[in-house]
Design a protein around this motif. Structure first.
Motif, short mmCIF file in Angstrom:
data_model
loop_
_atom_site.label_atom_id
_atom_site.label_comp_id
_atom_site.label_asym_id
_atom_site.label_seq_id
_atom_site.Cartn_x
_atom_site.Cartn_y
_atom_site.Cartn_z
N LYS A 19 33.01 25.96 48.12
CA LYS A 19 32.62 26.80 46.97
C LYS A 19 31.10 27.00 46.95
O LYS A 19 30.61 28.12 46.77
N LYS A 20 30.36 25.94 47.18
CA LYS A 20 28.89 26.02 47.17
C LYS A 20 28.39 26.78 48.40
O LYS A 20 27.40 27.53 48.31
N PHE A 21 29.05 26.62 49.54
CA PHE A 21 28.68 27.38 50.73
C PHE A 21 28.89 28.88 50.49
O PHE A 21 28.03 29.69 50.82
N GLU A 22 30.03 29.23 49.91
CA GLU A 22 30.32 30.64 49.65
C GLU A 22 29.32 31.25 48.67
O GLU A 22 28.95 32.41 48.79
N SER A 23 28.87 30.46 47.72
CA SER A 23 27.84 30.92 46.80
C SER A 23 26.55 31.22 47.56
O SER A 23 25.93 32.28 47.36
N ALA A 24 26.14 30.31 48.44
CA ALA A 24 24.92 30.52 49.24
C ALA A 24 25.09 31.74 50.15
O ALA A 24 24.17 32.55 50.29
N LEU A 25 26.25 31.87 50.75
CA LEU A 25 26.52 33.01 51.64
C LEU A 25 26.44 34.32 50.87
O LEU A 25 25.85 35.29 51.35
N GLY A 26 26.99 34.35 49.66
CA GLY A 26 26.91 35.54 48.82
C GLY A 26 25.48 35.90 48.49
O GLY A 26 25.10 37.08 48.50
N LYS A 27 24.68 34.90 48.21
CA LYS A 27 23.26 35.14 47.90
C LYS A 27 22.52 35.64 49.13
O LYS A 27 21.64 36.50 49.04
N LYS A 28 22.88 35.14 50.30
CA LYS A 28 22.25 35.62 51.54
C LYS A 28 22.64 37.08 51.78
O LYS A 28 21.80 37.89 52.19
N GLY A 85 28.15 29.87 59.62
CA GLY A 85 29.04 29.09 58.77
C GLY A 85 29.21 27.66 59.25
O GLY A 85 30.31 27.13 59.23
N LEU A 86 28.13 27.02 59.67
CA LEU A 86 28.21 25.67 60.22
C LEU A 86 27.54 24.65 59.30
O LEU A 86 26.39 24.81 58.93
N LEU A 87 28.31 23.63 58.95
CA LEU A 87 27.81 22.52 58.15
C LEU A 87 28.19 21.22 58.85
O LEU A 87 29.24 21.13 59.47
N ASP A 88 27.34 20.21 58.70
CA ASP A 88 27.63 18.89 59.25
C ASP A 88 27.55 17.84 58.15
O ASP A 88 26.71 17.92 57.26
N TRP A 102 32.00 21.07 60.44
CA TRP A 102 32.86 22.03 59.77
C TRP A 102 32.34 23.43 60.00
O TRP A 102 31.13 23.66 59.96
N LYS A 103 33.26 24.35 60.25
CA LYS A 103 32.91 25.77 60.41
C LYS A 103 33.67 26.56 59.36
O LYS A 103 34.84 26.30 59.08
N TYR A 104 32.96 27.52 58.75
CA TYR A 104 33.54 28.34 57.70
C TYR A 104 34.87 28.93 58.17
O TYR A 104 34.98 29.45 59.27
N GLY A 105 35.87 28.78 57.32
CA GLY A 105 37.22 29.24 57.65
C GLY A 105 38.16 28.07 57.95
O GLY A 105 39.37 28.22 57.81
N GLU A 106 37.59 26.94 58.35
CA GLU A 106 38.43 25.77 58.59
C GLU A 106 38.80 25.13 57.25
O GLU A 106 37.98 25.12 56.33
N THR A 107 40.00 24.63 57.16
CA THR A 107 40.49 24.07 55.89
C THR A 107 40.32 22.56 55.80
O THR A 107 40.56 21.98 54.75
N GLU A 108 39.94 21.95 56.90
CA GLU A 108 39.67 20.51 56.89
C GLU A 108 38.71 20.16 58.01
O GLU A 108 38.47 20.95 58.91
N ILE A 109 38.19 18.93 57.92
CA ILE A 109 37.28 18.43 58.95
C ILE A 109 38.15 17.97 60.12
O ILE A 109 38.93 17.02 59.99
N LYS A 110 38.00 18.64 61.25
CA LYS A 110 38.82 18.33 62.42
C LYS A 110 38.00 17.93 63.63
O LYS A 110 38.55 17.55 64.65
N PHE A 111 36.66 18.05 63.53
CA PHE A 111 35.80 17.83 64.69
C PHE A 111 34.59 16.97 64.35
O PHE A 111 34.17 16.91 63.20
N TRP A 112 34.01 16.36 65.36
CA TRP A 112 32.77 15.62 65.24
C TRP A 112 31.96 15.88 66.50
O TRP A 112 32.49 16.36 67.50
N HIS A 113 30.65 15.59 66.43
CA HIS A 113 29.83 15.66 67.63
C HIS A 113 28.66 14.71 67.49
O HIS A 113 28.30 14.28 66.39
#
Length: 133
Positions: A19-28, A85-88, A102-113
């Motif tokens: 929700k907060k990411f989408e808000s930031a994306l909308g502002k961008k 759309g990348l957050l860690d 996490w990448k925008y569009g994914e519904t859960e955390i599935k990856f790590w690096h």
């Protein structure tokens, strides 16, 4: 306040983070629209008043965007790229600091690096991966 996330904690936080990411994306996106209007105004009018008003609107939009990024990062995530759309989420695997990715569009955390590898170094989280804190 800094803390490490377990996979479960990151997934529990994800709806609020999205929700907060989408808000930031909308502002961008709003900034991009105003910048486009500004370009059109510069090339199609001689009105300083219209230009100055748009410039002030742009300044305000930029401020709101950075405030939204700060609100997003106050959840504990690190924004790697709004455009991509990348957050860690900071985490630990055994004694090593790693990122839950996490990448925008994914519904859960599935990856790590690892810390020094980015999106291209993503590895899937195993269902039984208890090594991630």
């Amino acid at each position: 306040m800094f803390s490490y996330f377990t996979t479960n904690e990151a997934n529990a936080a994800l709806p609020d983070v999205i929700k907060k990411f989408e808000s930031a994306l909308g502002k961008k996106n709003e900034i991009a629209k105003i910048e486009q209007q500004l370009q059109i105004t510069v090339s199609s009018t001689n009105s300083f008043e219209e230009y100055v008003n748009l410039k002030q609107k742009l300044n305000s939009a930029i401020t709101k965007f950075y405030e939204s990024v700060e609100i997003l990062e106050n959840t504990g995530v690190v924004v790697k790229s709004i455009d991509q759309g990348l957050l860690d989420f900071p985490s630990k695997r055994f004694d090593e600091e790693v990122w839950l990715c996490w990448k925008y569009g994914e519904t859960e955390i599935k990856f790590w690096h690892e810390k020094d590898s980015g999106f291209m170094g993503r590895k899937p989280i195993e269902v039984s991966d208890e090594s991630l804190v």
